[in-house]
Design a protein around this motif. Structure first.
Motif: not given
Length: 415
Positions: A349-370
Motif C-alpha cells: 500500500w505504501v508502494r502504490s501511494r508512492m507510484v501514483q504520487a510519482t505519476i502525478d508529479e511527473a505530469a507537472k514537469l516540462d516533458l518537451q522532447g522527453v
C-alpha cells in the motif's frame, strides 16, 4: 511464503531463435541442458517443438535433453495440449522443488535470510533487526539461520541446495552518521571480506552482489522483466538504490556502478539541489518521525508490520515522489526506457501511494522532447534483494543466461 505474481502487462513478443543458440556436439551437452532450462525459465512451460524452434537445436537433441532433465527432476510434465492435428504436445515446466537456494540480504537496519525454490518462491525466511549492522552479528545470524532452516528439511531437500547468494550494500562505513551508529563503529567493515568470511563458515558455494542490483535482477527475472526489456529501476530501502536493464539484461557499465541512482541531483520542495538518496530514502522518514516524537522502529521490522504514520508519512511520500519524477525524466532523457519501476522495503500500500504520487508529479514537469516511460510498481516486493541474492547460485549452476542477472563481484565493500 511469498507470491511473486505481478500485475499483468502487455508482453513483448519473444524471438523465435535464441541468440545464444545451441550445439549438438556431445562435449557441450551440459551447455545445451542449461540452454533448455533457461528457455523454460524465460518463456514458461514449453513443448519439445517450442524448445527446438527457439534454441536452434534438432528435435532429436531436444528430446534427449528433456528426457534427461525430467529424469533428474529439473523439469516436470504439464497437461497435454491438443492441437488440430497430430499428437498432443506436452508442455514442460521447471520443477519448483528441484533446486533450492539461500539468499541473504544485509540492510542498514535489518537482515533477512530466505530459502528460495527453483521458480523464485520463498519457502522459509528469517529476519533480524539491529540499530546498525556489525560483521560478527551478521556472521552469527547467517550461520545459525542456515542451520535452523536446514534442520527443517529432509536429506533430499538439503542435497538440492545450490548455494548462498549475498545481497549487501557497498561501503557500509560511509553511512554511519545517517543510520545513527556511534562514531567509528562502522569502520570495522573496511577490513571485512564478507564473502570469504561467510564461505569459511558454511558448506555451500557463496556468491555476492550489491543489494540494489540484486533487487533489480529479481525484478528482471521474476517480476516485470518479461514484459519490459528496458527499464530503470528504483528500490527504496534505508537508502535508495537501483539498476538499469537494457535488452533484458542488467547493464553494469564500465566500473559496475551503472544504475546507482542514489547520487542523482534533484531539487527538494524548497528548490535546493540534493542527491536523490537524501530525499527518497527510508532513513529520511525515520528522521521525520523522530522529529515528531514518534518511534520509528516499526520501519525496521517486516514490511507487513508497517503502520500508516499519517502526516509525516504523507509528507515523505510526496517529497520522494517529486524527487523520483525528476530522476525518471533525467533517465528518460538519456535512454528511452519502456518503464520506470518503483519498489521498496515497505508494504504494497505504501508502494502504490508512492507510484501514483510519482505519476502525478511527473505530469507537472516540462516533458518537451522527453519520451516518458510507463511508471509502474515493482512486482517482486520487499524481499527483492534477498530473492536476487538467492538467484545467483541457481543461475551460476543451472542456467546459461547468467548475464541476465549480473556479474559476480569479489568484495562486498569494494571501492
Amino acid at each position: 511464503m511469498s507470491s511473486l505474481d505481478g500485475p499483468e502487462h502487455t508482453p513483448v513478443p519473444p524471438p523465435i531463435l535464441n541468440p545464444a543458440g545451441g550445439a549438438n556436439q556431445v562435449r557441450v551437452r551440459a551447455y545445451n541442458e542449461r540452454l533448455v532450462l533457461s528457455l523454460v525459465r524465460l518463456y514458461g512451460a514449453l513443448s519439445k517443438a517450442d524448445i527446438a524452434r527457439r534454441s536452434g537445436l534438432s528435435a532429436q537433441t531436444v528430446s534427449v535433453i528433456m528426457r534427461v532433465l525430467e529424469k533428474e527432476g529439473l523439469l516436470s510434465r504439464g497437461a497435454p495440449v491438443r492441437g488440430r492435428v497430430g499428437q498432443p504436445s506436452i508442455p514442460m515446466h521447471l520443477n519448483p522443488d528441484a533446486v533450492y537456494s539461500f539468499g541473504l540480504k544485509i540492510g542498514r537496519r535489518s537482515a533477512d535470510l530466505v530459502l528460495m525454490d527453483f521458480v523464485g518462491r520463498i519457502r522459509m525466511q528469517l529476519h533480524q533487526t539491529y540499530a546498525y549492522p556489525l560483521p560478527d552479528e551478521i556472521l552469527a545470524f547467517v550461520t545459525s539461520g542456515i542451520e535452523e532452516i536446514e534442520s527443517r528439511l529432509d536429506d533430499k531437500q538439503r542435497s538440492r541446495i545450490a548455494g548462498l547468494g549475498i545481497a549487501a550494500p557497498f561501503e557500509l562505513w560511509n553511512w554511519a552518521e545517517e543510520v545513527g551508529a556511534p562514531p567509528g563503529a562502522m569502520e570495522v567493515w573496511r577490513d571485512v571480506d564478507l564473502q570469504a568470511d561467510i564461505a569459511a563458515r558454511v558448506s555451500h558455494p557463496v556468491f555476492l552482489q550489491n543489494d540494489a542490483t540484486s533487487a533489480c535482477g529479481a525484478e528482471l527475472v521474476f517480476g516485470v522483466g518479461p514484459s519490459y526489456p528496458d527499464f530503470v529501476y528504483f528500490f527504496i530501502g534505508s537508502f535508495i538504490g537501483g539498476g538499469i536493464v537494457l535488452n533484458s539484461a542488467i547493464f553494469s557499465g564500465r566500473t559496475g556502478t551503472a544504475g546507482a541512482i542514489g547520487p542523482l541531483p534533484v531539487r527538494d520542495r524548497n528548490g535546493e539541489t540534493k542527491q536523490l538518496l537524501e530525499i527518497a530514502s527510508i532513513f529520511v522518514l525515520e528522521n521525520m518521525l523522530r522529529e515528531r516524537g514518534i518511534d520509528p522502529e516499526p520501519l525496521w521490522y517486516s514490511a507487513d508490520d508497517w503502520v500508516d504514520f499519517g502526516e509525516p508519512m504523507e509528507v515523505w511520500i510526496q517529497d520522494s515522489a517529486k524527487a523520483l519524477a525528476q530522476a525518471i525524466v533525467a533517465a528518460a532523457s538519456i535512454v528511452d526506457f519502456s518503464a520506470a519501476v518503483i519498489d521498496g522495503g515497505f508494504p504494497d500500500w505504501v508502494r502504490s501511494r508512492m507510484v501514483q504520487a510519482t505519476i502525478d508529479e511527473a505530469a507537472k514537469l516540462d516533458l518537451q522532447g522527453v519520451v516518458m516511460p510507463e511508471i509502474i510498481e515493482g512486482a517482486v516486493g520487499a524481499q527483492a534483494r534477498a530473492i536476487g541474492g538467492a538467484s545467483l547460485p541457481i543461475f551460476s549452476r543451472y542456467l546459461t543466461d547468467q548475464n541476465v542477472l549480473f556479474k559476480e563481484i569479489d568484495h562486498a565493500e569494494g571501492t
